[in-house]
Design a protein around this motif. Sequence first.
Motif, PDB file in Angstrom:
ATOM      1  N   ALA A  19      60.485 -10.412 -62.407  1.00  0.00           N
ATOM      2  CA  ALA A  19      60.607  -9.700 -61.133  1.00  0.00           C
ATOM      3  C   ALA A  19      59.601  -8.560 -61.041  1.00  0.00           C
ATOM      4  O   ALA A  19      59.854  -7.551 -60.386  1.00  0.00           O
ATOM      5  CB  ALA A  19      62.032  -9.159 -60.984  1.00  0.00           C
ATOM      6  N   GLY A  20      58.455  -8.727 -61.675  1.00  0.00           N
ATOM      7  CA  GLY A  20      57.510  -7.620 -61.756  1.00  0.00           C
ATOM      8  C   GLY A  20      56.306  -7.715 -60.851  1.00  0.00           C
ATOM      9  O   GLY A  20      55.423  -6.856 -60.897  1.00  0.00           O
ATOM     10  N   GLY A  21      56.208  -8.763 -60.027  1.00  0.00           N
ATOM     11  CA  GLY A  21      55.026  -8.945 -59.192  1.00  0.00           C
ATOM     12  C   GLY A  21      54.909  -7.903 -58.096  1.00  0.00           C
ATOM     13  O   GLY A  21      55.875  -7.221 -57.738  1.00  0.00           O
ATOM     14  N   ALA A  22      53.710  -7.803 -57.535  1.00  0.00           N
ATOM     15  CA  ALA A  22      53.450  -6.814 -56.491  1.00  0.00           C
ATOM     16  C   ALA A  22      54.035  -7.223 -55.146  1.00  0.00           C
ATOM     17  O   ALA A  22      54.237  -6.381 -54.273  1.00  0.00           O
ATOM     18  CB  ALA A  22      51.942  -6.601 -56.341  1.00  0.00           C
ATOM     19  N   GLY A  23      54.275  -8.525 -54.953  1.00  0.00           N
ATOM     20  CA  GLY A  23      54.845  -8.991 -53.692  1.00  0.00           C
ATOM     21  C   GLY A  23      53.884  -8.850 -52.520  1.00  0.00           C
ATOM     22  O   GLY A  23      54.309  -8.705 -51.375  1.00  0.00           O
ATOM     23  N   THR A  24      52.586  -8.906 -52.787  1.00  0.00           N
ATOM     24  CA  THR A  24      51.593  -8.680 -51.735  1.00  0.00           C
ATOM     25  C   THR A  24      51.664  -9.724 -50.631  1.00  0.00           C
ATOM     26  O   THR A  24      51.304  -9.448 -49.486  1.00  0.00           O
ATOM     27  CB  THR A  24      50.181  -8.675 -52.335  1.00  0.00           C
ATOM     28  N   ARG A  25      52.136 -10.937 -50.935  1.00  0.00           N
ATOM     29  CA  ARG A  25      52.214 -11.986 -49.918  1.00  0.00           C
ATOM     30  C   ARG A  25      53.404 -11.794 -48.988  1.00  0.00           C
ATOM     31  O   ARG A  25      53.543 -12.501 -47.990  1.00  0.00           O
ATOM     32  CB  ARG A  25      52.309 -13.363 -50.585  1.00  0.00           C
ATOM     33  N   MET A  26      54.266 -10.837 -49.301  1.00  0.00           N
ATOM     34  CA  MET A  26      55.493 -10.656 -48.525  1.00  0.00           C
ATOM     35  C   MET A  26      55.321  -9.685 -47.362  1.00  0.00           C
ATOM     36  O   MET A  26      56.267  -9.420 -46.629  1.00  0.00           O
ATOM     37  CB  MET A  26      56.611 -10.159 -49.441  1.00  0.00           C
ATOM     38  N   GLY A  27      54.125  -9.132 -47.200  1.00  0.00           N
ATOM     39  CA  GLY A  27      53.892  -8.249 -46.074  1.00  0.00           C
ATOM     40  C   GLY A  27      54.399  -6.837 -46.308  1.00  0.00           C
ATOM     41  O   GLY A  27      54.525  -6.364 -47.443  1.00  0.00           O
ATOM     42  N   SER A  30      57.059  -5.301 -49.009  1.00  0.00           N
ATOM     43  CA  SER A  30      56.744  -5.010 -50.412  1.00  0.00           C
ATOM     44  C   SER A  30      56.308  -3.565 -50.630  1.00  0.00           C
ATOM     45  O   SER A  30      56.217  -3.118 -51.768  1.00  0.00           O
ATOM     46  CB  SER A  30      55.662  -5.962 -50.919  1.00  0.00           C
ATOM     47  N   ASP A  31      56.037  -2.840 -49.539  1.00  0.00           N
ATOM     48  CA  ASP A  31      55.699  -1.422 -49.687  1.00  0.00           C
ATOM     49  C   ASP A  31      56.918  -0.597 -50.047  1.00  0.00           C
ATOM     50  O   ASP A  31      56.790   0.535 -50.529  1.00  0.00           O
ATOM     51  CB  ASP A  31      55.100  -0.876 -48.388  1.00  0.00           C
ATOM     52  N   TYR A  32      58.102  -1.147 -49.797  1.00  0.00           N
ATOM     53  CA  TYR A  32      59.326  -0.369 -49.961  1.00  0.00           C
ATOM     54  C   TYR A  32      60.265  -0.895 -51.044  1.00  0.00           C
ATOM     55  O   TYR A  32      60.948  -0.103 -51.710  1.00  0.00           O
ATOM     56  CB  TYR A  32      60.087  -0.320 -48.623  1.00  0.00           C
ATOM     57  N   ILE A  33      60.328  -2.200 -51.191  1.00  0.00           N
ATOM     58  CA  ILE A  33      61.206  -2.772 -52.208  1.00  0.00           C
ATOM     59  C   ILE A  33      60.489  -3.918 -52.910  1.00  0.00           C
ATOM     60  O   ILE A  33      59.505  -4.464 -52.402  1.00  0.00           O
ATOM     61  CB  ILE A  33      62.539  -3.303 -51.603  1.00  0.00           C
ATOM     62  N   CYS A  34      60.992  -4.287 -54.090  1.00  0.00           N
ATOM     63  CA  CYS A  34      60.432  -5.436 -54.804  1.00  0.00           C
ATOM     64  C   CYS A  34      61.080  -6.726 -54.306  1.00  0.00           C
ATOM     65  O   CYS A  34      62.106  -6.705 -53.621  1.00  0.00           O
ATOM     66  CB  CYS A  34      60.654  -5.277 -56.311  1.00  0.00           C
ATOM     67  N   LYS A  35      60.474  -7.870 -54.657  1.00  0.00           N
ATOM     68  CA  LYS A  35      60.972  -9.166 -54.186  1.00  0.00           C
ATOM     69  C   LYS A  35      62.420  -9.401 -54.588  1.00  0.00           C
ATOM     70  O   LYS A  35      63.191 -10.013 -53.849  1.00  0.00           O
ATOM     71  CB  LYS A  35      60.096 -10.289 -54.733  1.00  0.00           C
ATOM     72  N   ALA A  36      62.800  -8.940 -55.775  1.00  0.00           N
ATOM     73  CA  ALA A  36      64.152  -9.188 -56.272  1.00  0.00           C
ATOM     74  C   ALA A  36      65.220  -8.532 -55.402  1.00  0.00           C
ATOM     75  O   ALA A  36      66.377  -8.946 -55.413  1.00  0.00           O
ATOM     76  CB  ALA A  36      64.278  -8.695 -57.709  1.00  0.00           C
ATOM     77  N   LEU A  37      64.839  -7.493 -54.643  1.00  0.00           N
ATOM     78  CA  LEU A  37      65.801  -6.798 -53.793  1.00  0.00           C
ATOM     79  C   LEU A  37      65.719  -7.258 -52.337  1.00  0.00           C
ATOM     80  O   LEU A  37      66.277  -6.619 -51.442  1.00  0.00           O
ATOM     81  CB  LEU A  37      65.570  -5.281 -53.873  1.00  0.00           C
ATOM     82  N   THR A  38      65.063  -8.373 -52.095  1.00  0.00           N
ATOM     83  CA  THR A  38      64.977  -8.936 -50.750  1.00  0.00           C
ATOM     84  C   THR A  38      66.374  -9.236 -50.210  1.00  0.00           C
ATOM     85  O   THR A  38      67.151  -9.931 -50.862  1.00  0.00           O
ATOM     86  CB  THR A  38      64.154 -10.235 -50.757  1.00  0.00           C
ATOM     87  N   ILE A  62      65.171  -8.520 -67.713  1.00  0.00           N
ATOM     88  CA  ILE A  62      64.552  -8.404 -66.398  1.00  0.00           C
ATOM     89  C   ILE A  62      63.138  -7.860 -66.557  1.00  0.00           C
ATOM     90  O   ILE A  62      62.941  -6.749 -67.051  1.00  0.00           O
ATOM     91  CB  ILE A  62      65.352  -7.464 -65.477  1.00  0.00           C
ATOM     92  N   GLY A  63      62.151  -8.639 -66.146  1.00  0.00           N
ATOM     93  CA  GLY A  63      60.773  -8.190 -66.183  1.00  0.00           C
ATOM     94  C   GLY A  63      60.453  -7.425 -64.919  1.00  0.00           C
ATOM     95  O   GLY A  63      60.505  -7.976 -63.824  1.00  0.00           O
ATOM     96  N   THR A  64      60.144  -6.139 -65.029  1.00  0.00           N
ATOM     97  CA  THR A  64      59.922  -5.283 -63.859  1.00  0.00           C
ATOM     98  C   THR A  64      58.495  -4.765 -63.825  1.00  0.00           C
ATOM     99  O   THR A  64      57.793  -4.744 -64.831  1.00  0.00           O
ATOM    100  CB  THR A  64      60.889  -4.083 -63.858  1.00  0.00           C
ATOM    101  N   GLY A  65      58.092  -4.320 -62.647  1.00  0.00           N
ATOM    102  CA  GLY A  65      56.759  -3.744 -62.459  1.00  0.00           C
ATOM    103  C   GLY A  65      56.810  -2.778 -61.292  1.00  0.00           C
ATOM    104  O   GLY A  65      57.274  -1.651 -61.416  1.00  0.00           O
TER     105      GLY A  65
END
Length: 246
Positions: A19-27, A30-38, A62-65
Amino acid sequence: MLGQVFSLYGDKYNVVILAGGAGTRMGEQSDYICKALTPLGERRAIDFIIERYNNVAHKFIIGTGYHADLLKSYILGNYNQNKFVFSHEKPNEIKNNAYSFMYCLDYCDVRYSTIVLFCDLLLLGNFNIEKNSFMLATTKTKGQIGTFRHTYNFSENWFCYNENNPVKPTEEDLGVMGNFVFGDTYHLKKITYSTPFKDLKDITNDVVIPYHKDIYMKGVCCEKVIEFGTEADIQTARELWEKTVW
């Protein structure tokens, strides 16, 4: 149906959630939360993963970033703290899923088999965990399945890498999903740690395929899945969620 994951013999596993990716493809999200908290409905994506695998987990790694503090606070505030450990990469150190997995692997107990999951991929329905296996999407898989960088051909026992041209699964070549079960954690560590850090680029190429060559991994076809790697995927996932009675 969200469903539940079972272990035929009551085995427990190291459950790694990347769960450590930047989530850049999510628009903008991703500036506010990580993908895991979608948010999906009234819950978060990480809730569904934890609750589905809780009965087979010896512990969760849990792998975080990015936004690691938010994710860690959320999990520890909602679940048994003794069952979780966190691997943290600094944002400027985040490279790829294989590199992130290597950090998580440090916390995996070799006495237990290891499951590797991705936080933006929810496998639905009831199914049993099979040691030394990986999940595949077919043309019959329901839900939001996205595209795949890796496909697998059953008849030839052959992986194909489509890095620059992700594809949909076909009748012959099935999509390799980010859900892997390694029965021998010691051998898993041996393979991963023997690869130079600079050469770790992709978990399927650099970990799964070498492991599969030594210890055969069975491809298991997935019935239902929701994948939300992009902003459009998230919208589709939420529409599917709202139309379904869980």
